[in-house]
Scaffold this motif. Sequence first.
Motif, PDB file in Angstrom:
ATOM      1  N   UNK A  56      22.382 -26.520  75.536  1.00 34.38           N
ATOM      2  CA  UNK A  56      21.512 -25.342  75.503  1.00 34.38           C
ATOM      3  C   UNK A  56      20.234 -25.649  74.733  1.00 34.38           C
ATOM      4  N   UNK A  57      20.365 -26.063  73.490  1.00 38.49           N
ATOM      5  CA  UNK A  57      19.214 -26.473  72.665  1.00 38.49           C
ATOM      6  C   UNK A  57      19.266 -27.988  72.514  1.00 38.49           C
ATOM      7  N   UNK A  58      18.480 -28.686  73.308  1.00 36.68           N
ATOM      8  CA  UNK A  58      18.526 -30.152  73.307  1.00 36.68           C
ATOM      9  C   UNK A  58      17.992 -30.728  72.008  1.00 36.68           C
ATOM     10  N   UNK A  59      17.243 -29.934  71.263  1.00 34.26           N
ATOM     11  CA  UNK A  59      16.652 -30.396  70.015  1.00 34.26           C
ATOM     12  C   UNK A  59      17.534 -30.152  68.799  1.00 34.26           C
ATOM     13  N   UNK A  87      14.928 -24.958  71.352  1.00 32.25           N
ATOM     14  CA  UNK A  87      14.897 -23.540  71.024  1.00 32.25           C
ATOM     15  C   UNK A  87      14.487 -23.393  69.562  1.00 32.25           C
ATOM     16  N   UNK A  88      13.981 -22.219  69.213  1.00 32.86           N
ATOM     17  CA  UNK A  88      13.684 -21.882  67.824  1.00 32.86           C
ATOM     18  C   UNK A  88      14.697 -20.863  67.311  1.00 32.86           C
ATOM     19  N   UNK A  98      11.566 -23.915  74.951  1.00 32.92           N
ATOM     20  CA  UNK A  98      10.219 -24.471  74.934  1.00 32.92           C
ATOM     21  C   UNK A  98      10.278 -25.926  75.376  1.00 32.92           C
ATOM     22  N   UNK A  99       9.306 -26.337  76.131  1.00 34.94           N
ATOM     23  CA  UNK A  99       9.266 -27.706  76.622  1.00 34.94           C
ATOM     24  C   UNK A  99       8.663 -28.642  75.586  1.00 34.94           C
ATOM     25  N   UNK A 100       9.123 -29.889  75.588  1.00 30.01           N
ATOM     26  CA  UNK A 100       8.533 -30.916  74.749  1.00 30.01           C
ATOM     27  C   UNK A 100       9.186 -31.035  73.394  1.00 30.01           C
TER      28      UNK A 100
END
Length: 355
Positions: free
Chosen positions: A267-270, A284-285, A292-294
Amino acid sequence: MYKTLFYLLSFFLFVNCSPDSKPDTITSENMYFPPVSGNNWETKSINDLGWKQDAVLPLLDYLELKHSKSFMILVNGRIVMENYFNGHSATTNWYWGSAGKTLTATLTGITEQEGFININNKVSDYIGTGWTSETLDKENLINCKHLLTMTSGIEDIANGDDVSPSKLTYKADAGTRWAYHNVYVKLQDVIAQATGQSWSNYFNSKLRDKIGMNGVWLPLDNNIVYFSTTRSMARFGLLMLNKGKWENTTILNEAFFNSATATSQNINLGYGYLWWLNGKSSYHLPQSQLQFSGNVIPNGPNDMFMALGKNDQKIYVIPSKKMVVIRMGDAADNVNLTLSDFDAVLWQKINALYQ
């Protein structure tokens, strides 16, 4: 002038700088670890690294302007920059805020490697049922890994950071929704129950004291957060740079480290195990279900992973540069932190040291 110390919400969608536009200098030196006791710590100068001395003052000016209390850069474990501002010093403790989530993740890995827990087991296996106000079948969907990855499904907005059972209400099935929430602290209860020790005693004996950190867990804004010196935060960053090993001693096994610093769910790759990850295709934040991309920090190194806390407490770990960067202080911007560009400008100025 310099007297050698969130929410993460300090991100931005409008920076288009390339994070790796020019190779940085990476020394061939061995990784250095400061002694576990004492204040000795090897240093390396800007000139020795071939970095740009004229980029130092703009960086320090910006840090002071943005209410920083301390700043450190390590390369191969050696101190390259160590600066204190606004009355702060090398012996002053400051809070980590949510950057300390990564301490909980690390202790969870240590507890598992010692055989006390399995992160795929239900939270209720360790602390009993009724730790939420969900129905039993929904509560029993939540395992320790869901707490590590922020996918518990617990309501993340309406009840704030309160983790008493009455405030831990159902929003979605565990594993189906990513949402930043303080419920991760239940891992500390899991560890205490599984080990038969208090959270702080187990933390001190298995992590803090083994790598020479100072520090203590104290209440702040209705949470229990970690306070330490800047060098202690840097020691933890160095441990993570070395994949959980302190010199030749394994503190955290590399398999757990690798999982903790890689995308942990789809879900949140970051996001890893309470670590933020740069260089992914989207993120995601907190308090948002938008994707959000990038990169989280577009002009930061792609392989960087990060511990990020309230009011811009930062641990940046960059394996490709053999580098750890620490920032402690008050909030960089006294405006809407969701739109803050502090990380972007800070990394622009750090990049200027060696690009």
